[in-house]
Design a protein around this motif. Structure first.
Motif, PDB file in Angstrom:
ATOM      1  N   SER A 311       0.830  -1.212   0.000  1.00 12.75           N
ATOM      2  CA  SER A 311       0.000   0.000   0.000  1.00 12.75           C
ATOM      3  C   SER A 311       0.862   1.259   0.000  1.00 12.75           C
ATOM      4  O   SER A 311       0.534   2.255  -0.651  1.00 12.75           O
ATOM      5  CB  SER A 311      -0.926   0.011   1.221  1.00 12.75           C
ATOM      6  N   ALA A 314       2.404   1.652  -3.475  1.00  9.38           N
ATOM      7  CA  ALA A 314       1.392   2.166  -4.395  1.00  9.38           C
ATOM      8  C   ALA A 314       1.308   3.688  -4.299  1.00  9.38           C
ATOM      9  O   ALA A 314       1.253   4.394  -5.319  1.00  9.38           O
ATOM     10  CB  ALA A 314       0.034   1.537  -4.100  1.00  9.38           C
ATOM     11  N   PHE A 319       0.031   5.461  -7.655  1.00 13.85           N
ATOM     12  CA  PHE A 319      -1.158   4.674  -7.992  1.00 13.85           C
ATOM     13  C   PHE A 319      -2.288   5.058  -7.030  1.00 13.85           C
ATOM     14  O   PHE A 319      -2.054   5.231  -5.827  1.00 13.85           O
ATOM     15  CB  PHE A 319      -0.875   3.179  -7.869  1.00 13.85           C
ATOM     16  N   PRO A 322      -4.014   0.270  -4.233  1.00 14.19           N
ATOM     17  CA  PRO A 322      -3.019  -0.803  -4.139  1.00 14.19           C
ATOM     18  C   PRO A 322      -3.215  -1.887  -5.187  1.00 14.19           C
ATOM     19  O   PRO A 322      -2.239  -2.475  -5.665  1.00 14.19           O
ATOM     20  CB  PRO A 322      -3.228  -1.356  -2.721  1.00 14.19           C
ATOM     21  N   SER A 324      -4.084  -1.498  -8.222  1.00 10.39           N
ATOM     22  CA  SER A 324      -3.475  -1.050  -9.479  1.00 10.39           C
ATOM     23  C   SER A 324      -1.981  -1.332  -9.471  1.00 10.39           C
ATOM     24  O   SER A 324      -1.409  -1.746 -10.482  1.00 10.39           O
ATOM     25  CB  SER A 324      -3.718   0.449  -9.678  1.00 10.39           C
ATOM     26  N   PHE A 325      -1.344  -1.128  -8.312  1.00 11.99           N
ATOM     27  CA  PHE A 325       0.073  -1.444  -8.196  1.00 11.99           C
ATOM     28  C   PHE A 325       0.305  -2.950  -8.323  1.00 11.99           C
ATOM     29  O   PHE A 325       1.249  -3.394  -8.981  1.00 11.99           O
ATOM     30  CB  PHE A 325       0.635  -0.947  -6.862  1.00 11.99           C
ATOM     31  N   SER A 326      -0.560  -3.768  -7.718  1.00 13.14           N
ATOM     32  CA  SER A 326      -0.405  -5.227  -7.791  1.00 13.14           C
ATOM     33  C   SER A 326      -0.477  -5.708  -9.233  1.00 13.14           C
ATOM     34  O   SER A 326       0.322  -6.560  -9.653  1.00 13.14           O
ATOM     35  CB  SER A 326      -1.485  -5.913  -6.951  1.00 13.14           C
TER      36      SER A 326
END
Length: 350
Positions: A311, A314, A319, A322, A324-326
């Motif tokens: 988190s 991200a 981002f 989170p 979207s980062f994953s």
């Protein structure tokens, strides 16, 4: 150290050069610790011969070497360690042009003019009002790939200030663009003030009037001689030209944690229209989206290796969620953030 993909040696042997003082300090530190130096030099695109003969080396390679040394020694603050060990006279002409100046302001005006002799990537700006500040930035190298060299530079600058005025001077505040996590008490004790990370610029801020402090032992005759030598050296040095892409990257870096790294925002920072901005990037065969994605990938891998929470990463990469980062992490590495952390440790050059 966990891997970051195969090192692009070509990127390490192009661009601005430096005297290599930081590299020589790191080599000496490794040797005292009984560590092998040659493998780390090789992974950085450096040669033992170049270091031994004090040849100029490429700044990007030096930045890479400091990162590898920090991991090898398990020293997260290797830049500060090396800055403490450095004899300031090793700065050569730059030390003597400052030490022979009349006051601290004069010293840094001259250093800002001649700093590229020691490191072609460095740009030093002096702010005198409303506060006294020394801003350091890079030209021609990617700021987001560095942390140790900038921290080394900042503390070396503070040590130089203390030496010049003959007192234990402490700044009001020190700011760095790059991210740090965990216990920051060591760097705060080192600088003797609040230290801010994820800032918009790299700078040392002093209390008003600091730059007016007289230099102990100023020598106008020596200063005139050294200035002449520096001017001759500047004339002989080939001008460094910075690739536009690197300028863009260094303007994206401080915008990332605030989710403001848009083509419109960066073009505005550069004083360009969006159309002109895109055209200049196209001339280098790249788009804004590609630059942003590659920067995020590089930083994500570093942050994962530093055990930051997904988190937090991200947020640092701009981002909004989170998840979207994953998704991006899986696209970059083939693994989720959790899977990446659990992967076996890999060799840095893999």
């Amino acid at each position: 150290m966990a891997g970051r993909g195969k090192a692009n040696i070509q990127s390490l042997i192009n661009g601005p050069t430096a005297w290599g003082l930081a590299t020589r300090l790191a080599v000496r530190h490794l040797e005292r610790a009984g560590m092998e130096v040659a493998p780390l030099l090789l992974q950085s695109g450096l040669s033992s011969v170049a270091i031994a003969e004090r040849q100029r080396i490429h700044v990007t390679a030096q930045m890479r070497f400091l990162e590898l040394v920090g991991y090898a020694l398990k020293n997260a603050w290797i830049g500060l360690t090396l800055a403490k060990e450095c004899d300031l006279r090793e700065l050569g002409m730059l030390y003597y042009v400052a030490a022979s100046s009349h006051d601290l302001g004069d010293a840094f005006k001259r250093l800002s003019r001649y700093v590229s002799l020691g490191n072609e990537a460095l740009v030093v700006r002096l702010g005198e009002r409303p506060t006294c500040s020394i801003e350091v930035s890079y030209a021609g190298v990617q700021r987001h790939r560095d942390r140790h060299q900038m921290e080394l530079l900042a503390f070396a600058v503070l040590r130089l200030c203390r030496k010049l005025v003959g007192r234990d001077l402490s700044p009001h505040k020190v700011r760095f663009i790059h991210h740090r996590t965990g216990d920051l008490s060591q760097i705060r004790r080192t600088f003797g003030c609040e230290v801010e990370f994820d800032a918009e610029m790299d700078e040392i801020i002093f209390n008003a009037g600091t730059l007016e402090l007289p230099v102990v032992g100023d020598d106008p005759f020596l200063n005139e001689l050294i200035l002449r030598m520096c001017d001759e050296a500047m004339t002989a040095r080939l001008a460094n030209t910075s690739r536009f892409r690197t300028i863009v990257e260094n303007n994206i870096a401080p915008l990332l944690p605030h989710a403001e790294a848009t083509i419109k925002a960066v073009a505005k920072r550069l004083g360009l229209s969006e159309r002109t901005f895109a055209r200049k990037l196209a001339a280098e065969g790249i788009s804004f989206g590609e630059i942003l994605d590659q920067m995020r990938r590089d930083l994500a891998i570093r942050y994962l290796e530093d055990d930051l929470q997904a988190s937090q990463i991200a947020w640092l990469l701009g981002f909004h969620h989170p998840s979207s980062f994953s998704h991006a992490c899986r696209r970059w590495t083939g693994k989720s953030p959790l899977e990446f952390r659990r992967a076996p440790v890999r060799d840095p050059a893999e």
